[in-house]
Scaffold this motif. Structure first.
Motif, short mmCIF file in Angstrom:
data_model
loop_
_atom_site.label_atom_id
_atom_site.label_comp_id
_atom_site.label_asym_id
_atom_site.label_seq_id
_atom_site.Cartn_x
_atom_site.Cartn_y
_atom_site.Cartn_z
N GLN A 189 0.82 -1.20 0.00
CA GLN A 189 0.00 0.00 0.00
C GLN A 189 0.86 1.25 0.00
OE1 GLN A 189 -3.26 -0.39 -0.47
NE2 GLN A 189 -2.79 -2.58 -0.45
N LEU A 190 1.91 1.26 0.82
CA LEU A 190 2.81 2.41 0.87
C LEU A 190 3.49 2.60 -0.48
CD1 LEU A 190 4.24 4.68 2.37
CD2 LEU A 190 5.88 2.99 3.24
N CYS A 191 3.90 1.51 -1.09
CA CYS A 191 4.54 1.56 -2.40
C CYS A 191 3.63 2.21 -3.43
CB CYS A 191 4.93 0.15 -2.83
SG CYS A 191 5.61 0.04 -4.50
N GLN A 192 2.38 1.78 -3.48
CA GLN A 192 1.44 2.31 -4.47
C GLN A 192 1.20 3.80 -4.28
OE1 GLN A 192 -1.73 -0.74 -3.81
NE2 GLN A 192 -1.71 -0.91 -6.03
N LEU A 193 0.94 4.21 -3.04
CA LEU A 193 0.60 5.61 -2.79
C LEU A 193 1.82 6.51 -2.96
CD1 LEU A 193 -1.82 5.11 0.21
CD2 LEU A 193 -2.39 6.06 -2.01
N ALA A 194 2.99 6.06 -2.53
CA ALA A 194 4.20 6.86 -2.69
C ALA A 194 4.57 7.00 -4.16
CB ALA A 194 5.35 6.24 -1.90
#
Length: 356
Positions: A189-194
């Motif tokens: 999730q962090l990867c996608q949003l960042a």
């Protein structure tokens, strides 16, 4: 803005291979307020496709209309857009529109420079009066001494004799990079949003449970490395690292593995008690650790937004990283005095002196 320039180069490369002409629109000055600061650019292709933006979407149609004369003549032009009368905003935008025409060799040089994470400069030369003239345009300059105009119509010798040109120079830092150590669901999730912010994302996973790139949408690289084998290239103040393996012993080992690096931000997942325990154990192993390294550590990672879901937690982490990078104390914008954007641009009335 470097990531936007990188995306523009990638889009232009494809367009050039297809024989589609392109022009570049760059905001070179603003009087009053604007949605975005000077320096933002927008690539416009002859087929109507564009990449990037110079505003929130309200100015782009007019830019596209004005760009048609540059497609036809090849002569750069400056256009103004007064938001006071059209949008109710207070700002007047000055936008330089010029042919974007660089060959494959130059593209290769630019891509190599971007890959080395070396800072560079872009200088735009223009007349503030709305007009079309051949002595306006932009130049990319690298620390290696190499410099390239956006268009081959830009005549260095002619420009060197100009005395009334405005010059807008912006220093382009390396693309911001987030290194995520951990491969659980919240790391995805962090990867996608960042990635949606334009950051370059690298994932570090364990060789005991190897991961593939397609498991992390938005990531540019995935490494399956144990702490003792971990090596991260080009760690600088445009790099953030977050430890989120959900395993205390692994986090401690990876923290030890990055102790010689100097990222601008190191995030630790989990409550404050876990952070204190982790740092206590770390300092016992390395009592002489640099203060700068410890000051870069933030735990629990993220701003206090009341986040609960993995997506919300990712947003809070991204927000904290931005506040650290921009040296800001997060507050509601309605409580901020003055302009939303601090003015970082450097503008002067002078002759641009190309290297000989």
């Amino acid at each position: 803005m470097t990531h936007e320039f990188k995306e523009i180069i990638e889009s232009y490369t494809i367009a050039r291979q297809q024989g589609i002409p392109a022009v570049m629109a760059t905001v070179v000055d603003v009087e009053g307020s604007s949605y975005r600061r000077p320096g933002v650019g927008m690539l416009i292709l002859k087929n109507g496709v564009s990449k990037g933006a110079v505003s929130g979407g309200c100015v782009e149609k007019e830019v596209f209309r004005q760009a048609q004369s540059v497609f036809e003549t090849g002569i750069p032009k400056i256009m103004t857009y007064d938001g006071k009368y059209r949008l109710g905003c207070e700002g007047v935008l000055y936008i330089l529109i010029e042919t974007f025409d660089i060959d494959e060799k130059v593209i290769a040089v630019i891509q190599r420079q971007l890959a080395t994470r070396a800072p560079f400069e872009i200088t735009s030369l223009y007349h503030k009066k709305e007009q079309s003239t051949i002595d306006m345009g932009s130049i990319v300059r690298f620390k290696t001494g190499q410099e390239f105009p956006f268009s081959n119509t830009l005549d260095f010798e002619t420009i060197s004799h100009q005395t009334l040109l405005e010059s807008f120079q912006r220093k382009m830092q390396p693309c911001f990079r987030l290194v995520i150590i951990g491969t659980e669901h919240d790391a995805v999730q962090l990867c996608q949003l960042a990635s949606a912010t334009g950051w370059e994302i690298e994932i570090i996973g364990s060789p005991k449970n190897p991961k593939r790139l397609n498991e992390f949408p938005g990531a540019s690289k995935v490494y399956n490395l144990s702490p003792e084998d971990l090596k991260i290239s080009h760690v600088d103040h445009q790099t953030a690292i977050i430890l989120m393996t959900h395993n205390f012993a692994k986090d401690l080992l990876y923290l030890q593995a990055i102790k010689e690096y100097a990222p601008i931000y190191i995030g630790l997942l989990g409550p404050a008690r876990r952070r204190e325990k982790l740092l206590t154990a770390f300092i016992e192993y390395y009592p002489e650790i640099r203060d700068e390294f410890l000051e870069a550590i933030h735990g629990p990672a993220g701003l206090n937004l009341g986040a609960e879901t993995p997506q919300e937690i990712a947003i809070s982490i991204i927000a904290e990283i931005l506040s650290v990078c921009r040296n800001q104390n997060p507050i509601p914008l309605q409580q901020k005095d003055g302009a939303i954007h601090d003015d970082h641009k450097r503008k002067s009335r002078h002759v641009f002196s190309p290297k000989t």
